[in-house]
Write an enzyme that holds these catalytic residues in place. Structure first.
Site, mmCIF file in Angstrom:
data_model
loop_
_atom_site.group_PDB
_atom_site.id
_atom_site.type_symbol
_atom_site.label_atom_id
_atom_site.label_comp_id
_atom_site.label_asym_id
_atom_site.label_seq_id
_atom_site.Cartn_x
_atom_site.Cartn_y
_atom_site.Cartn_z
ATOM 1 N N HIS A 17 0.906 -1.515 -0.093
ATOM 2 C CA HIS A 17 0.400 0.121 0.377
ATOM 3 C C HIS A 17 0.662 1.245 0.519
ATOM 4 O O HIS A 17 0.647 1.845 -0.561
ATOM 5 C CB HIS A 17 -1.109 0.103 1.140
ATOM 6 C CG HIS A 17 -2.051 1.232 1.433
ATOM 7 N ND1 HIS A 17 -2.794 1.728 0.572
ATOM 8 C CD2 HIS A 17 -1.554 2.473 2.253
ATOM 9 C CE1 HIS A 17 -3.814 2.395 1.081
ATOM 10 N NE2 HIS A 17 -2.589 2.933 1.868
ATOM 11 N N GLU A 18 1.959 0.672 1.354
ATOM 12 C CA GLU A 18 2.939 2.435 1.644
ATOM 13 C C GLU A 18 3.456 2.544 -0.027
ATOM 14 O O GLU A 18 4.005 3.834 -0.665
ATOM 15 C CB GLU A 18 3.434 2.241 2.156
ATOM 16 C CG GLU A 18 2.899 3.024 3.557
ATOM 17 C CD GLU A 18 1.951 3.489 3.979
ATOM 18 O OE1 GLU A 18 2.395 4.763 3.385
ATOM 19 O OE2 GLU A 18 0.729 3.408 4.275
ATOM 20 N N HIS A 21 1.870 4.823 -2.585
ATOM 21 C CA HIS A 21 2.121 5.717 -2.598
ATOM 22 C C HIS A 21 3.352 6.738 -2.858
ATOM 23 O O HIS A 21 4.007 7.930 -3.977
ATOM 24 C CB HIS A 21 1.645 6.517 -1.281
ATOM 25 C CG HIS A 21 0.638 5.869 -0.685
ATOM 26 N ND1 HIS A 21 -0.172 6.917 -1.379
ATOM 27 C CD2 HIS A 21 -0.225 5.231 0.131
ATOM 28 C CE1 HIS A 21 -1.611 6.471 -0.692
ATOM 29 N NE2 HIS A 21 -1.273 5.676 0.780
#
Length: 353
Positions: A17-18, A21
């Site tokens: 997920h990170e 980003h």
């Protein structure tokens, strides 16, 4: 050991997920000061280029700190205003916020795609595992171990066709053909209106004949591109189930006690690790879908909240006032903390039970 495997896999899903980003920020030309996985005290860190990569003690959560995102200090840290998040238009910041959840959905799709390529499409066979007492099937003579081959002359090749066909009968008499020990037999029975529990734990009324699946599965080989499409369909099905579950929790159709947190997730992953790699990956894909969708909810402090702020800025041509954002973030953080406390309380109570 299996719970540790579950915790590790959960940490990997958060890292994915990170990473979404991180990649989006770098593509947009924004420098990243810190890429952290986990929360709490840092147990490992390394600096590569201008970014510090950190691993914290608790493998729950994480963050990507872009220049100017959490502090107005830019030049004093060795960066320029061009490196900062605040120098980028709203549409770029929206892409960065959405990239994390979308990466989780992408990983789920890749898991379903890969498993279908490797193993084929799993199809639950119409194999009877149990017959309910005093049911239409029991009265007609259906037995555990029977393989249902047709209902009213319509061939049955997967278990899902059984409840679909019986449910659409409106209670009229059905002819059910089965294969038993190499012999074909047929039975007449009339479905009854009875209660059953659906996948959300709700009790519903439906036409039933009183049989349960054995869970036997066969695998149908699929091509690379067929597996791609099936992976997309499976991902969409999990999205639909997740959103329906959330809706039912909000409306009270599903008990609040069913809400779980990191402890329950780690336990579930650990249990599936005992069974095998395929069930573990399937559960990981489902959790990845949940992680992606929940982060898209329009709650400040979540990615969905940042997306809403960016959309408002794009529409009214000016950013939401900082004070308003600050107060909304506090409210969002309070709601999120309350939810986490409630979920952890449920986990602990479930553990003792």
């Amino acid at each position: 050991m299996y719970v540790l495997i579950g915790i590790l896999l959960l940490g990997i899903l958060i890292a994915v997920h990170e990473f979404g980003h991180f990649i989006a920020a770098r593509i947009c030309g924004i420098e990243v000061m810190e890429f952290a996985i986990g929360m709490g005290p840092k147990i490992w860190k390394i600096k590569r280029g201008r970014t510090e990569y950190c691993l914290s003690l608790l493998p729950f959560g994480g963050y990507v700190a872009g220049v100017g995102e959490y502090s107005d200090e830019v030049e004093s840290l060795g960066f320029t205003q061009e490196d900062a998040v605040t120098s980028r238009p709203a549409w770029q910041r929206l892409i960065i916020a959405a990239a994390g959840p979308l990466m989780n959905l992408l990983i789920a799709w890749l898991i379903y795609w890969g498993l279908t390529v490797a193993n084929g499409m799993a199809v639950t066979q119409p194999h009877v595992g149990a017959v309910m007492q005093n049911s239409a099937a029991a009265a007609a003579g259906i037995q555990p171990g029977d393989m249902i081959t047709a209902i009213d002359g319509i061939p049955v090749t997967r278990w899902g066709q059984v409840p679909e066909t019986v449910g659409a009968s409106d209670g009229r008499e059905l002819v059910v053909e089965v294969e038993r020990e190499g012999e074909r037999r047929s039975f007449r029975m009339t479905p009854t209106r009875s209660e059953r529990t659906n996948i959300f734990g709700e009790t519903e009324i439906a036409w039933l004949i009183g049989v349960q699946a054995s869970g036997a599965v066969r695998y149908e080989e699929k091509s690379f591109f067929e597996s791609c499409v099936l992976g997309l369909k499976q991902t969409w099905n999990m999205i639909d189930i997740t959103l329906t579950s959330v809706k039912k929790m909000i409306t009270g159709s599903v008990a609040a006690e069913s809400v779980g947190g990191p402890i329950m997730i780690a336990q579930m992953l650990g249990e599936q690790a005992k069974v095998g790699i395929v069930p573990l990956l399937l559960l990981a894909a489902l959790i990845s879908v949940n992680l992606g969708l929940l982060n898209l909810f329009p709650i400040p402090v979540l990615d969905g909240g940042a997306i809403v702020f960016c959309l408002i800025e794009m529409i009214v041509r000016r950013p939401v006032p900082e004070k308003v954002q600050e107060w909304l973030m506090r409210i969002g953080a309070g709601l999120l903390i309350a939810l986490m406390v409630f979920a952890t309380f449920n986990d602990v109570m479930r553990w003792f039970k």
